[in-house]
Scaffold this motif. Structure first.
Motif, mmCIF file in Angstrom:
data_model
loop_
_atom_site.group_PDB
_atom_site.id
_atom_site.type_symbol
_atom_site.label_atom_id
_atom_site.label_comp_id
_atom_site.label_asym_id
_atom_site.label_seq_id
_atom_site.Cartn_x
_atom_site.Cartn_y
_atom_site.Cartn_z
ATOM 1 N N ASN A 1 0.827 -1.206 0.000
ATOM 2 C CA ASN A 1 0.000 0.000 0.000
ATOM 3 C C ASN A 1 0.857 1.250 0.000
ATOM 4 O O ASN A 1 0.610 2.193 -0.756
ATOM 5 C CB ASN A 1 -0.930 0.008 1.220
ATOM 6 N N VAL A 2 1.874 1.264 0.870
ATOM 7 C CA VAL A 2 2.738 2.440 0.990
ATOM 8 C C VAL A 2 3.533 2.653 -0.293
ATOM 9 O O VAL A 2 3.733 3.787 -0.744
ATOM 10 C CB VAL A 2 3.677 2.292 2.203
ATOM 11 N N ALA B 1 9.690 2.809 1.191
ATOM 12 C CA ALA B 1 8.445 2.397 1.834
ATOM 13 C C ALA B 1 8.697 2.047 3.294
ATOM 14 O O ALA B 1 7.924 2.424 4.190
ATOM 15 C CB ALA B 1 7.838 1.214 1.101
ATOM 16 N N ARG C 1 1.794 6.252 3.220
ATOM 17 C CA ARG C 1 1.612 6.254 1.765
ATOM 18 C C ARG C 1 1.642 7.679 1.212
ATOM 19 O O ARG C 1 2.117 7.929 0.106
ATOM 20 C CB ARG C 1 0.287 5.580 1.400
#
Length: 359
Positions: free
Chosen positions: A100-101, A121, A153
């Motif tokens: 996600n990040v 990340a 993110r």
């Protein structure tokens, strides 16, 4: 307005219309570099529209929006040095935390090497105190942890500006307070300009360097939190930011006193600023002291009491003026007992605590 070189965001005579509806009108705003600014106001005041114009999700109908001194009109969201944390976080449930990040980094062109994406990340996760959580699924994270994933993110691309659209609204009070501290610490650590949209006065006052109060599509006051609270520019600001008692009164031209609607005369407050005629005076609940014995400015009957732990809120009915809200420290009367509903009580306050506005 300060020069563009000192501001990350500027609105210059900005208006936004949707057909015949004007969402914001004549907005002039300068946000200094590295500042934490809260856009505060009731629903429909235009604060989210302003946020979306910064982010590039909406374009002004009139005027220009500048970021880092550069005009942004017509520049799409993905080309702006801005990232946004949404109220519902908008995380991908089929990806783990690290994926996600890293998602935004993988979309960048030219492509970034995989090792660099992983490094950045994990660095972002460390910043939000989620190091070691990278392989977890989103559904395995608590609400506060999901919010920090969304923050990681948003900051992984090192944006010039971070936009926060009521990011704490879904959290319980205790977690919301903890995350307010987390956000402040993160903003100071990164030095990125944060713009927060909220309708929560306590959140805006406690987190930001500057509060921008909006009403019906316009900015009605902008300044440091203490200035907004202690020196409201209008009755709307006094009423909306925090709690206040509104009292009808009159000030005769040349008079050195203000006369309340029940006939009680008080020394003219320093904040009257030459206002005369029919006025409304605003008085903060915590500026009032309860008095059992001795002289008092007003007297009334306690109608309600709300115990809040470290303090107590009272509603006191004053004849000719109506209900007064009083916030009292538990030691303000006698630490052994509290005022009871039905009890007659005195109210004392410094007349200079009154804010005077035209009726």
């Amino acid at each position: 307005m300060t020069s563009a070189s000192t501001n990350d965001i500027e609105f210059r005579s900005v208006a936004k219309r949707y057909g015949s509806v004007t969402a914001v009108s004549d907005i002039n705003l300068a946000v200094p570099k590295g500042a934490f600014v809260a856009l505060l106001g009731p629903s429909g005041c235009g604060k989210t529209t302003c946020l979306r114009m910064i982010g590039g999700f909406e374009q002004p109908s009139e005027g220009t929006v500048h970021i880092g001194g550069q005009p942004m009109n017509g520049v799409p969201a993905y080309r702006r040095p801005v990232n946004m944390v949404f109220q519902q976080y908008a995380l991908f449930p089929h990806l783990d935390v690290e994926q996600n990040v890293a998602y935004g980094l993988r979309q960048m062109r030219p492509r970034i090497p995989s090792a660099e994406i992983t490094r950045r990340a994990r660095e972002a996760l460390d910043m939000v105190r989620l190091g070691g959580f990278g392989k977890r699924r989103i559904h395995e994270m608590s609400g506060g942890q999901q919010q920090r994933v969304a923050l990681a993110r948003a900051i992984v691309n090192k944006p010039k500006v971070l936009l926060l659209d009521e990011p704490l609204a879904a959290l319980d009070k205790k977690l919301r307070t903890a995350m307010q501290i987390e956000l402040q610490s993160l903003q100071r650590e990164l030095g990125i300009t944060f713009v927060l949209v909220t309708h929560d006065q306590e959140e805006a006052l406690s987190m930001s360097d500057f509060v921008c109060v909006m009403s019906t599509g316009r900015i009605v006051q902008m300044g440091p939190p203490q200035e907004i609270y202690d020196r409201p520019a209008s009755l709307f600001v006094a009423d909306f930011v925090g709690k206040t008692n509104r009292i009808a009164a009159t000030i005769e031209p040349g008079a050195g006193a203000v006369r309340l609607a029940n006939g009680v005369g008080l020394a003219k407050p320093a904040r009257a600023n030459g206002t005369t005629g029919s006025v409304t005076v605003a008085l903060r609940p915590e500026a009032i002291s309860l008095v059992r014995n001795g002289s008092a400015t007003l007297s009334g009957t306690v109608t309600h009491r709300i115990f809040l732990g470290s303090s107590v809120e009272y509603s006191v009915d004053v004849e000719g003026l109506g209900d007064f809200l009083v916030t009292a420290d538990r030691r303000s009367l006698d630490e052994r007992d509290l005022a009871e509903p039905g009890e007659r009580i005195g109210l004392s306050f410094d007349p200079n605590a009154l804010h005077v506005f035209p009726a």
